[in-house]
Scaffold this motif. Structure first.
Motif, mmCIF file in Angstrom:
data_model
loop_
_atom_site.group_PDB
_atom_site.id
_atom_site.type_symbol
_atom_site.label_atom_id
_atom_site.label_comp_id
_atom_site.label_asym_id
_atom_site.label_seq_id
_atom_site.Cartn_x
_atom_site.Cartn_y
_atom_site.Cartn_z
ATOM 1 N N TYR A 8 26.908 87.455 30.089
ATOM 2 C CA TYR A 8 26.180 86.118 30.753
ATOM 3 C C TYR A 8 27.067 85.005 30.039
ATOM 4 O O TYR A 8 27.108 84.839 28.847
ATOM 5 N N SER A 9 27.335 83.974 31.027
ATOM 6 C CA SER A 9 28.159 83.083 30.488
ATOM 7 C C SER A 9 27.849 81.467 31.177
ATOM 8 O O SER A 9 27.285 81.815 32.248
ATOM 9 N N ASP A 10 28.279 80.697 30.614
ATOM 10 C CA ASP A 10 28.249 79.476 31.441
ATOM 11 C C ASP A 10 29.506 78.547 31.217
ATOM 12 O O ASP A 10 30.413 78.612 30.105
ATOM 13 N N ASN A 11 29.993 77.808 32.277
ATOM 14 C CA ASN A 11 31.270 77.329 32.358
ATOM 15 C C ASN A 11 31.436 76.156 31.505
ATOM 16 O O ASN A 11 32.406 75.387 31.178
ATOM 17 N N ILE A 12 30.260 75.365 30.923
ATOM 18 C CA ILE A 12 30.148 74.370 30.073
ATOM 19 C C ILE A 12 30.131 74.750 28.658
ATOM 20 O O ILE A 12 30.159 73.987 27.696
ATOM 21 N N PRO A 14 32.139 76.188 25.408
ATOM 22 C CA PRO A 14 33.408 76.421 24.767
ATOM 23 C C PRO A 14 33.523 77.752 24.456
ATOM 24 O O PRO A 14 34.769 78.514 24.534
ATOM 25 N N PHE A 15 32.519 78.410 23.796
ATOM 26 C CA PHE A 15 32.631 79.709 23.079
ATOM 27 C C PHE A 15 32.787 80.808 24.402
ATOM 28 O O PHE A 15 33.252 81.943 24.115
ATOM 29 N N CYS A 16 32.168 80.294 25.495
ATOM 30 C CA CYS A 16 32.294 81.445 26.587
ATOM 31 C C CYS A 16 33.768 81.423 27.044
ATOM 32 O O CYS A 16 34.428 82.089 27.458
ATOM 33 N N THR A 17 34.601 80.320 27.031
ATOM 34 C CA THR A 17 35.934 80.047 27.441
ATOM 35 C C THR A 17 36.799 80.938 26.360
ATOM 36 O O THR A 17 37.490 81.744 26.663
ATOM 37 N N ILE A 18 36.229 80.861 25.033
ATOM 38 C CA ILE A 18 37.176 81.527 24.037
ATOM 39 C C ILE A 18 37.012 83.100 24.201
ATOM 40 O O ILE A 18 37.808 83.836 24.428
ATOM 41 N N GLY A 19 35.597 83.395 24.484
ATOM 42 C CA GLY A 19 35.395 84.834 24.929
ATOM 43 C C GLY A 19 35.958 85.389 25.839
ATOM 44 O O GLY A 19 36.533 86.540 26.169
ATOM 45 N N SER A 20 36.117 84.696 27.034
ATOM 46 C CA SER A 20 36.833 85.125 28.311
ATOM 47 C C SER A 20 38.272 85.067 27.922
ATOM 48 O O SER A 20 38.865 86.354 28.571
ATOM 49 N N LYS A 21 38.751 84.333 27.295
ATOM 50 C CA LYS A 21 40.298 84.387 27.395
ATOM 51 C C LYS A 21 40.382 85.681 26.117
ATOM 52 O O LYS A 21 41.698 86.629 26.538
ATOM 53 N N SER A 87 26.324 72.329 35.124
ATOM 54 C CA SER A 87 27.285 73.572 35.572
ATOM 55 C C SER A 87 26.717 74.235 36.846
ATOM 56 O O SER A 87 27.440 75.075 37.271
ATOM 57 N N LYS A 88 25.766 73.908 37.506
ATOM 58 C CA LYS A 88 24.876 74.856 38.335
ATOM 59 C C LYS A 88 25.954 74.885 39.679
ATOM 60 O O LYS A 88 26.165 76.209 40.027
ATOM 61 N N LEU A 89 26.510 74.063 40.250
ATOM 62 C CA LEU A 89 27.524 74.076 41.249
ATOM 63 C C LEU A 89 28.788 75.003 40.848
ATOM 64 O O LEU A 89 29.325 75.803 41.682
ATOM 65 N N HIS A 107 37.957 81.102 37.619
ATOM 66 C CA HIS A 107 37.292 80.718 36.413
ATOM 67 C C HIS A 107 38.023 80.137 35.184
ATOM 68 O O HIS A 107 37.677 79.425 34.333
ATOM 69 N N GLU A 108 39.282 80.697 35.144
ATOM 70 C CA GLU A 108 40.099 79.965 34.183
ATOM 71 C C GLU A 108 40.517 78.751 34.340
ATOM 72 O O GLU A 108 40.384 77.758 33.389
ATOM 73 N N ALA A 109 40.565 78.324 35.614
ATOM 74 C CA ALA A 109 40.955 76.856 36.341
ATOM 75 C C ALA A 109 39.829 76.161 36.037
ATOM 76 O O ALA A 109 39.895 74.793 35.455
ATOM 77 N N VAL A 110 38.565 76.559 36.013
ATOM 78 C CA VAL A 110 37.205 75.795 35.941
ATOM 79 C C VAL A 110 37.127 75.371 34.380
ATOM 80 O O VAL A 110 36.971 74.044 33.935
ATOM 81 N N PHE A 111 37.553 76.245 33.683
ATOM 82 C CA PHE A 111 37.365 76.046 32.050
ATOM 83 C C PHE A 111 38.463 74.957 31.750
ATOM 84 O O PHE A 111 38.220 74.041 30.987
ATOM 85 N N LYS A 112 39.685 75.346 32.257
ATOM 86 C CA LYS A 112 40.907 74.397 32.033
ATOM 87 C C LYS A 112 40.279 72.939 32.319
ATOM 88 O O LYS A 112 40.585 71.576 31.819
ATOM 89 N N ALA A 113 39.838 72.717 33.680
ATOM 90 C CA ALA A 113 39.620 71.628 34.126
ATOM 91 C C ALA A 113 38.616 70.766 33.309
ATOM 92 O O ALA A 113 38.486 69.519 32.787
ATOM 93 N N ASN A 114 37.379 71.550 32.875
ATOM 94 C CA ASN A 114 36.285 71.306 32.205
ATOM 95 C C ASN A 114 36.704 70.684 30.662
ATOM 96 O O ASN A 114 36.608 69.642 30.165
#
Length: 196
Positions: A8-12, A14-21, A87-89, A107-114
């Motif tokens: 369970y994750s949210d694009n906004i 930062p710890f989800c980004t780290i976990g994803s990577k 982050s809903k959209l 997913h990776e590109a959304v994290f980078k953009a944000n």
């Protein structure tokens, strides 16, 4: 049969980004699949977003940024954004990217953009630009995001998480075992090895 780690994750987050990577790194050494589930952590954020400094006004923004970048140093975490997006959209767009077999790159590109580029991922135009970058049909995505039923799927997933007792992201689930929050790569590795 491959083990499946549900996250369970949210694009906004930062710890989800780290976990994803970290998970992507671990997928190169361990045999498991990942099933991403949206969990919107700040649904009250206005559509246009809110300045991060304003949202977290009781915290030292500089200290927070330094802590997060240090924690994610192993995966090159950079925080240049100043906006907390709605982050809903973007979470609905994740679902669409997944249906099209383009989830990891989108997913990776959304994290980078944000986080790195400081773009507002709550804006449909930003999401369509990202989709185009990774080879997703922008017209199809636009139609998908304009359908209220697809946005409701994000709400349903968030409710499902709450019913499971999940209150924060990222939350990793594997064979009914749960690992919560930002974790070092060794901890995630051990969690997957011990529960597969």
């Amino acid at each position: 049969m491959k083990s499946v780690v549900t996250i369970y994750s949210d694009n906004i987050c930062p710890f989800c980004t780290i976990g994803s990577k970290r998970l992507r790194i671990l997928q190169n050494e361990l045999d498991f699949d990942v099933h991403w589930r949206p969990f919107e952590i700040h649904p009250d954020t206005p559509k246009e977003g809110k300045l991060t400094a304003e949202y977290f006004k009781n915290h030292d923004a500089g200290q927070m940024k330094q802590y997060i970048e240090n924690f994610g140093k192993d995966v090159g975490m950079k925080l240049n954004g100043k906006l907390l997006a709605n982050s809903k959209l973007s979470l609905a767009a994740n679902n669409f990217a997944s249906e099209k077999g383009k989830f990891p790159e989108f997913h990776e590109a959304v994290f980078k953009a944000n986080f790195e580029d400081g773009k507002n991922i709550g804006e449909i135009t930003v999401l369509l630009d990202i989709a185009e970058e990774v080879g997703i049909d922008t017209q199809e995505l636009k139609t998908y995001l304009e359908d209220e039923a697809n946005l409701k799927k994000v709400d349903e997933s968030s409710k499902e998480a709450q019913m499971l007792g999940i209150t924060g992201v990222p939350t990793f689930i594997l064979n009914n075992k749960v690992l919560v929050g930002a974790q070092p790569i060794e901890v995630i590795r051990e969690f997957i090895q011990n529960n597969s």
